[in-house]
Enzyme design. Structure first.
Site, PDB file in Angstrom:
ATOM      1  CG  ASP A 155      -8.457  -1.885   1.432  1.00  0.00           C
ATOM      2  OD1 ASP A 155      -8.794  -3.247   1.375  1.00  0.00           O
ATOM      3  OD2 ASP A 155      -7.776  -1.416   2.134  1.00  0.00           O
ATOM      4  NE  ARG A 197      -3.305  -2.438   2.860  1.00  0.00           N
ATOM      5  CZ  ARG A 197      -4.606  -2.365   2.641  1.00  0.00           C
ATOM      6  NH1 ARG A 197      -5.447  -1.335   2.330  1.00  0.00           N
ATOM      7  NH2 ARG A 197      -5.298  -3.426   2.786  1.00  0.00           N
ATOM      8  CG  ASP A 237      -3.782   2.300   4.746  1.00  0.00           C
ATOM      9  OD1 ASP A 237      -2.529   2.105   4.470  1.00  0.00           O
ATOM     10  OD2 ASP A 237      -4.649   1.883   5.205  1.00  0.00           O
ATOM     11  CG  ASN A 238      -8.393   2.423   1.040  1.00  0.00           C
ATOM     12  OD1 ASN A 238      -7.927   1.321   1.840  1.00  0.00           O
ATOM     13  ND2 ASN A 238      -9.407   3.092   1.285  1.00  0.00           N
TER      14      ASN A 238
END
Length: 248
Positions: free
Chosen positions: A96, A1, A86-87
């Site tokens: 995600d 990520r 983070d996705n």
């Protein structure tokens, strides 16, 4: 990520928050070694003797894959919903996507996440947000990736996105034999018409595949009737284009 590398993030000028491993260049180097050797062994092998070139090649490939990934999204009407750092994956995979969705009526400003009241992750903004996230990744990689080098590589994103997007849209429209300079304008005009008429994104392209050809296309009236049936009614368009109040 992308966000995994932000543990090294220095203090934010607005919030003052910083990553838990800020200043730990040794851990960043170790993490980068692991990521490249595990997921990009061909880059590791090609630049085993030149760390700087290896890191640049790594970021260039992540940039290329990300540009092509979001181009694929735009071509099928996919809305991710929560495109924070983070996705996003360093191998160019879609991950995600909890509140994801697909376009029904074509609306470039469609937001599939009910909590995204500001429309940050709207369908039309996805390429821009992906590029911004790449910028954050580049910043998190410093000094392993010098800022000037990261910015130069990031500048390649737009051209990569446009090229792959247009290539895919040409295929959706059956423009596979000849590529013309105004193909991009043709795609843009089609999407504008779909927006103004409230046409269904997926069904419109599906119906275009059944367009009758020949000197005297006998099925043209039926085709046009089916195509216009995918458009929204006047009342639906009034509702869709109703002025919105800023929630603030």
């Amino acid at each position: 990520r992308f966000g995994s590398f932000e543990i090294f993030k220095s203090a934010d000028e607005h919030t003052g928050r910083e990553g838990p491993s800020v200043g730990r260049d040794d851990i960043r180097a170790q993490m980068l070694d692991y990521v490249i050797s595990s997921f990009y062994p061909e880059i590791q092998a090609a630049h085993a003797e030149d760390r700087a070139q290896r890191n640049a090649a790594f970021f260039r490939e992540v940039t290329r894959r990300t540009a092509r990934m979001v181009a694929e999204w735009q071509c099928v009407g996919f809305c991710h919903g929560v495109l924070n750092t983070d996705n996003m994956s360093i191998v160019g995979l879609t991950i995600d996507y909890g509140p994801f969705g697909f376009l029904d009526r074509y609306d470039p400003n469609h937001v599939c996440n009910a909590s995204d009241s500001a429309g940050r992750y709207a369908y039309s903004k996805q390429p821009e947000v992906c590029r911004w996230n790449l910028q954050k990744l580049a910043e998190a990689l410093e000094p392993e990736l010098p800022r000037e080098q990261g910015e130069a590589i990031l500048a390649e994103f737009d051209a990569e996105f446009r090229c792959h997007y247009l290539q895919k849209m040409r295929r959706k429209l059956g423009l596979v034999r000849t590529e013309l300079p105004d193909d991009g304008a043709l795609v843009a005009r089609l999407l504008e018409t779909m927006h103004l008429t409230g046409a269904d994104f997926t069904n419109t392209f599906y119906l275009l595949s059944s367009f009758p050809v020949g000197p005297e296309p006998l099925g043209l009236p039926a085709f046009l009737a089916a195509l216009t049936a995918q458009c929204a009614s006047l009342e639906e368009l009034k509702l869709a284009f109703r002025p919105q109040m800023d929630p603030r």
